[in-house]
Design a protein around this motif. Structure first.
Motif, short mmCIF file in Angstrom:
data_model
loop_
_atom_site.label_atom_id
_atom_site.label_comp_id
_atom_site.label_asym_id
_atom_site.label_seq_id
_atom_site.Cartn_x
_atom_site.Cartn_y
_atom_site.Cartn_z
N VAL A 290 50.23 41.93 41.20
CA VAL A 290 50.40 41.45 39.84
C VAL A 290 51.87 41.52 39.45
CG1 VAL A 290 49.90 41.89 37.41
CG2 VAL A 290 48.08 42.09 39.08
N ALA B 62 45.01 40.05 39.32
CA ALA B 62 44.63 40.78 38.12
C ALA B 62 43.16 41.19 38.19
CB ALA B 62 44.89 39.93 36.88
N LEU B 63 42.30 40.29 38.67
CA LEU B 63 40.87 40.63 38.76
C LEU B 63 40.64 41.75 39.77
CD1 LEU B 63 39.08 37.17 38.61
CD2 LEU B 63 39.37 38.85 36.81
N VAL C 268 51.23 48.16 30.65
CA VAL C 268 50.08 47.57 29.95
C VAL C 268 48.96 47.23 30.93
CG1 VAL C 268 49.33 45.59 28.59
CG2 VAL C 268 51.47 46.74 28.03
N MET C 269 49.36 46.78 32.12
CA MET C 269 48.38 46.41 33.16
C MET C 269 47.40 47.54 33.47
SD MET C 269 49.79 45.48 36.94
CE MET C 269 50.61 47.02 37.27
N THR D 213 54.74 44.91 31.64
CA THR D 213 53.60 44.61 32.50
C THR D 213 53.13 45.84 33.25
OG1 THR D 213 54.53 42.41 32.79
CG2 THR D 213 52.77 43.03 34.27
N ARG E 201 42.75 44.06 40.38
CA ARG E 201 43.60 45.18 39.97
C ARG E 201 44.56 45.55 41.10
NH1 ARG E 201 40.61 43.61 36.54
NH2 ARG E 201 39.38 44.86 35.10
N LEU F 226 46.09 49.57 31.53
CA LEU F 226 45.09 49.82 30.49
C LEU F 226 43.78 49.10 30.78
CD1 LEU F 226 47.37 49.41 27.34
CD2 LEU F 226 46.64 51.53 28.42
N ALA F 227 43.81 48.11 31.69
CA ALA F 227 42.59 47.37 32.00
C ALA F 227 41.59 48.28 32.70
CB ALA F 227 42.92 46.17 32.89
N PRO F 228 40.30 48.14 32.37
CA PRO F 228 39.29 49.03 32.96
C PRO F 228 39.14 48.78 34.47
CG PRO F 228 38.23 47.26 31.76
CD PRO F 228 39.70 47.13 31.48
N GLY F 229 38.67 49.79 35.17
CA GLY F 229 38.46 49.65 36.61
C GLY F 229 39.77 49.83 37.34
N GLY F 230 39.69 50.03 38.65
CA GLY F 230 40.91 50.22 39.43
C GLY F 230 40.82 49.45 40.72
#
Lengths: 532, 307, 284
Positions: free
Chosen positions: B274, B266-267, B26-27, B23, B269, B29-33
């Protein structure tokens, strides 16, 4: 400690006690207000949210304040002078101001607040306002570390009742900025003893506003009670104020109808019409300082053609879009910075005075002139957020472009962070954009469009920068507005975006709440309200 | 027995370590910060904020720091809720989610198993059809429909309970508990009915029934034990899921639990949040799976010493 | 029982004898036919907006039988078109997830020992992984389209059937007939396929029928994360969600898609029962 609290929770569970206090929700002495999502911080030097700002305005008092109509009124300062060059603001504090614990409130408490905001250990977004927006002398150097002596900051307290703020450039909207981004004083002793945790700790927090913090439950509510040491405590009518986290707007409406909430944060889009018909006295809708516009990607070959951008802008029937599709009571908009401050007489796009039928006819001509038609339709994507109104608006625009011009549009809704990221990544043709101004005046909007501010727009226009620079030197507000109007004309003439609507503030207010008014600033400090 | 538990706990710790590592990386890798905003704040200030939360360090260093914190029971600060640490947020919200989830799963298990058994023992009777209807309604009518509907009827029209919030003690819990139990009742009753019918056909039960000796006892002791196996397997992960809160329930009924963090963290970030939520859920899941296997061992002696 | 019939034929015949299941099958077929063919009978599609004819009420005399939604689109046509998408995704997703879950669970449960432990710990890791992050990454990877939607649905949905089947398989692998097969030198793969999987059929069929609605409804949650079916395309998930939001003012928007979904579920319920009875290996 944390383990202990979880343990106690488990114990309560086993004993079947449930959780939460048994206090009745709608006691007559409590004003229940919805604030949408949870506040990001109650630390007055860190908080950046508009809604949490309402709590801060009740709990802390800045040098100046806003009344319900958005007018600047004296706060901790009873009066102020501005130097003739517009660079120095001198605030005179009221006599005998006290903190909620009885300590004397002094001018240095305001200076300490600014120093803590720009201190890098505080990690506050708000520091930006002192260095870039207000342009306080010395702030930038202290933030980037080229200066370390706090005495170099242009915010000083020559004596216990005087605060002086020195600016690098004239800022006629200074008072508006100080209202929107409250400079709350910092109570040194409690902060020193308990650290940043003190601001959510009802047992130790010390404040100077009309209310003090009684209870904080994350994701649930903040309960405030009257501050007996407030200088105007005699005129504060409501004993308790409770700010509820109301994440879901449909639930908030039901809680309002059940009497659990007196003032809502928002109104569900599909209920506005019904509520206006059934309970018109409770529906409070007025313009905010948020404008919604669709930006065109200037790096894409097709959209470099101004005729095409103009055609797309004109093909949107803004009245139908807002009144029949989005249904959020938005105000159709043909300018960027106008429509908020009645004293600003800015330009609109040239075709604003035409009928929609004429606009659509012109749009078709321009579309054909740009080389597109039924055999060669334009293909676009719109990047929007997944918010209900944003999705509806994008769908509506796509339908209109299809109907009037034959453009094939792919709407791509994204969750918010991905949407923010997508803007800079640049994979969009049309970006569903919005801007919340710091105050109603035009400059907060126009400054944002300076090519240096936001790299994503890729708009190069030296004339615009020159016009904005010229305006920035003017200290007199009406003259400055005239200069800004010239700059906005340059901006609108390039059709780099299609302005769509001015977003309203939407609240339901029980008729038992008195003193509520609508303003673009959006503040209704609880101290000015009363309950039946 | 103890050896089995010991081995499972050890395996659980390894599983949790794998989950945390996966987690954590991989977490990102999501766009935005966590600090992307509508407008860019000045780079110096963004640097200050990132440095304050050590987001400017290389990933492996951040991971090391996080694991070091975990070993000291420190889950890190929340990036979205700046006043709280992740531990404080979970401690504040868990009692609400736990209370609602606990009662919902208890009600669901009792009612679900009861309906399922009644249906299986009296197939195609009125009871069976009633149970079937409850099952279909519980599944077909999702929480986001039945929740608002229940609010309108029981809070707005009848005024028996509040619409939402958490400030009226047990009265605030009634609607969330009942609505959350409905889909679980549906699942459990269907599973119970299905496997009970199956077991009733098995030779040993048929034989016992044919002989007519203590049919009731045979049923209760043998058949029920066998029939509950898949139900217990379902209850393990379901309980872990339900007591850590439901995003829908908590949003609709304005419950200040931790279920909302599963989506919102998660939304936003909010990386440490998370991680904290994932650890909590993963840990509970592992514990409940161990419990499930123990209970199943008790129900079916053939499984003992295997697992 | 005549020996000339194959097992499958016997099962089919037994299923055909179950009137309730057959009726349900017919109703389900009718709904599916309506969804796939029905919209062709109308002069407009569910995406044609008519701004002069917004939120029209039910009127069997007008071309819009069940009225229009708040974009002026025909409600009945949208519900039928939404059924196409939702039924396809629902069945495809449930079957895929069910299949993966059954095979995974059967193998783990039968193999036992280290293999079983490793496989089940992997399931726990996947269970625990934050779903929203997964969905965001999938939409990044596949561009938020139908592939991403399908992946997001199947990715987590197969886990629960896997756990349930594994529990079942574990106890089956200790049973006499499996021991006998093993002693008789049957290969592990064949035992799983011929003895374990069929004996798990009952629980899988029942659980699988519960998966279909879950898939259909989870689709609307995914669209909230910007993945999957996008407006203006209709699906039962987003129609029911829109209907719920408008519940206070216009119940019709919720009732039409909601009733159809419930009907499909009832049918699935009885069909699953019929299938379970027909395929029951003890019923010989």
């Amino acid at each position: 400690m944390k383990g202990l609290r979880t343990g106690l929770g488990l114990l309560a569970l086993v004993l079947g006690l449930g959780v939460g206090s048994a206090r009745p929700v709608l006691a007559d002495d409590t004003l229940d207000r919805g604030i949408g999502s949870e506040w990001s911080s109650l630390d007055p030097q860190v908080n950046f949210d508009a809604a949490a700002g309402w709590i801060q305005m009740d709990v802390y008092e800045g040098l100046i304040s806003f009344d319900g109509t958005g007018k600047v009124i004296p706060g901790a300062a009873e009066k102020w002078d501005v130097s003739s060059d517009g660079l120095t603001y001198t605030f005179h504090l009221r006599d005998g101001l006290k903190w909620s614990n009885g300590d004397a409130l002094v001018a240095q408490d305001f200076v300490n607040s600014v120093l803590r905001t720009i201190n890098k250990d505080t990690a506050s977004d708000k520091g930006y306002y002192f260095s870039s927006v207000m342009q306080v002398k010395g702030a930038k150097a202290l933030i980037d570390g080229t200066a370390t002596d706090p005495a170099t900051l242009g915010v000083t307290a020559p004596d216990a009742r005087t605060v002086v703020i020195q600016l690098l450039a004239p800022q006629p909207e200074m008072l508006q900025l100080m209202g929107a981004f409250q400079i709350a004083p910092l109570h040194g002793p409690s902060f020193k003893q308990y650290g940043a945790g003190v601001f959510i700790d009802p047992a130790h927090v010390v404040s100077n506003g009309a209310y003090i913090i009684k209870e904080v439950v994350p994701q649930s509510h903040v309960l405030l009670a009257r501050n007996p040491n407030y200088w105007d405590a005699a005129h504060v009518k409501i004993p308790f104020v409770k700010y509820h986290v109301t994440e879901d707007v449909a639930t908030e409406l039901k809680r309002f109808q059940a009497g659990e909430i007196d003032v809502t944060y928002d109104i569900p889009l599909n209920q506005i019409a019904a509520l206006k018909a059934s309970d018109p006295a409770e529906v409070q809708i007025g313009p905010s300082t948020e404008v919604i516009y669709y930006s065109f990607n200037l790096t894409h070959e097709a959209l470099k053609n101004i005729d095409l951008r103009r055609a797309l802008s004109l093909a949107i029937d803004r009245d139908t879009l807002e009144s029949k599709i989005v249904k959020g009571e938005g105000i159709p908009d043909y300018s960027f910075a106008g429509g908020f401050d009645a004293n600003y007489h800015g330009p609109q796009i040239a075709e604003a005075t035409m009928s929609q039928a004429d606009r659509e006819a012109l749009a078709k001509q321009l579309y054909a002139k740009a080389g597109y038609g039924p055999d060669k339709p334009l293909k676009l994507n719109i990047i929007a957020t997944v918010a209900e109104d944003a999705k509806r608006r994008a769908e509506g625009v796509a339908l209109m472009w299809k109907k009037v011009l034959g453009v094939e549009t792919d709407v791509q809704p994204m969750e918010r962070k991905a949407w923010l990221d997508a803007f800079y990544a640049g994979g969009w043709d049309v970006f569903s954009d919005d801007l919340v101004g710091d105050y109603p005046g035009p400059e907060t909007f126009l400054a944002y469009m300076r090519p240096s501010t936001e790299p994503g727009y890729n708009w190069v226009k030296p004339e615009y920068n020159a016009a904005m620079d010229a305006a920035a030197k003017i200290a007199d507000l009406p003259t400055r507005y005239e200069a800004l109007a010239k700059a906005e004309k340059i901006l609108l003439d390039d059709y780099i975006f299609a302005p769509l609507e001015i977003v309203p503030n939407r609240h339901l207010v029980k008729t038992t709440v008195h003193g509520w008014s609508n303003s673009a600033a959006g503040y209704n400090n609880s101290q000015f309200l009363s309950l039946d | 027995m103890l050896r089995f538990i010991g081995r499972r706990l050890w395996e659980g710790a390894l599983t949790l370590a794998a989950l945390v590592t996966l987690t954590f990386f991989v977490m990102r890798l999501a766009p935005g910060g966590p600090f992307s905003r509508d407008r860019k704040i000045s780079p110096e200030i963004l640097d200050h904020i990132k440095a304050a939360f050590h987001l400017d360090e290389p990933m492996w260093a951040q991971f090391g720091r996080y694991v070091w914190g975990l070993l000291h029971l420190d889950f890190g600060p929340s990036l979205r809720f700046r006043d709280y640490s992740v531990g404080e947020l979970i401690a504040a919200g868990l009692p609400y989610s736990l209370t609602i989830g606990f009662w919902a799963i208890v009600i669901a298990a009792l009612v679900g198993i009861g309906l399922g058994l009644a249906g299986a023992l009296r197939r195609n009777s009125g009871v069976d059809y009633l149970a079937g209807t409850v099952g279909v309604v519980g599944i077909a009518v999702p929480i986001f429909v039945i929740g608002p509907l229940a609010q309108v009827v029981f809070a707005l029209k009848l005024g028996w309970v509040p619409v939402g919030g958490s400030d009226q003690g047990w009265r605030s819990l009634v609607l969330p508990v009942v609505v959350l139990s409905l889909p679980n009742i549906a699942y459990i009753s269907r599973l119970t009915r299905g496997s009970m019918i199956e077991v009733l056909r098995e030779n040993y039960v048929r034989t016992a029934r044919a002989k007519g000796i203590g049919a009731r006892r045979t049923l209760m002791v043998h058949a029920l034990k066998g029939a509950l196996l898949p139900v217990v397997a379902y209850l393990g992960p379901a309980t872990a899921g339900v007591i850590t809160g439901s995003i829908l329930i908590e949003t609709i009924f304005a419950v200040p639990g931790i279920g909302r963090h599963f989506v919102d963290a998660a939304l936003n970030r909010d990386y440490p949040l998370v991680m904290g939520i994932t650890l909590l859920y993963g840990g509970l899941l592992i514990v409940f799976n161990i419990l499930t296997d123990l209970v199943r061992g008790g129900l079916d002696p053939r499984l003992r010493g295997h697992g | 029982m005549a020996r000339s019939l194959s097992t499958f034929q016997v099962q089919l015949r037994r299923f055909a004898g179950n009137r309730l299941a057959m009726l349900s099958g017919a109703v389900l077929a009718l709904i599916a036919l309506g969804c796939f063919v029905g919209p062709l009978a109308f002069p407009f599609t569910g995406e044609d907006a008519d701004f002069d004819f917004i939120s029209a009420p039910v009127d069997f005399g007008s071309p819009h039988l069940f009225g229009t939604d708040d974009y002026g689109r025909d409600l009945l046509v949208r519900v039928l078109e939404g059924g196409r998408v939702s039924l396809t995704i629902g069945f495809l997703g449930a079957v895929t997830a069910g299949l993966i879950g059954v095979l995974y669970g059967a193998v783990a449960g039968y193999a036992g020992g280290l293999t079983d432990r490793l496989m089940m710990r992997a399931v726990e890791v996947l269970y625990g992984f934050p779903y929203v992050i997964l969905v965001i990454l999938l939409s990044l990877l596949f561009g938020g389209g139908n592939v991403a939607l399908f992946a997001a649905i199947v990715f987590t949905l197969w886990l629960t059937p896997a756990v349930i089947v594994r529990a079942q398989a574990q106890s089956l692998s200790r049973r006499e007939f499996v021991e006998a097969a093993r002693a008789g030198g049957m290969r592990a793969g064949s035992i799983v396929w011929l003895h374990i999987v069929p004996n798990c059929a009952a629980v899988v069929i029942v659980y699988g029928s519960l998966l279909v609605p879950e898939v259909i409804l989870s689709e609307s949650f995914l669209s909230f994360l910007g993945i999957g079916i996008k407006e203006p395309q209709a699906s039962w998930g987003n129609l029911i969600e829109t209907g719920t939001a408008a519940m206070g003012t216009d119940l019709r928007l919720l009732l039409l898609p909601g009733t159809l979904l419930a009907l499909v579920l009832f049918c699935l319920n009885f069909i699953a029962d019929g299938l379970r009875d027909a395929f029951d290996p003890n019923e010989r």
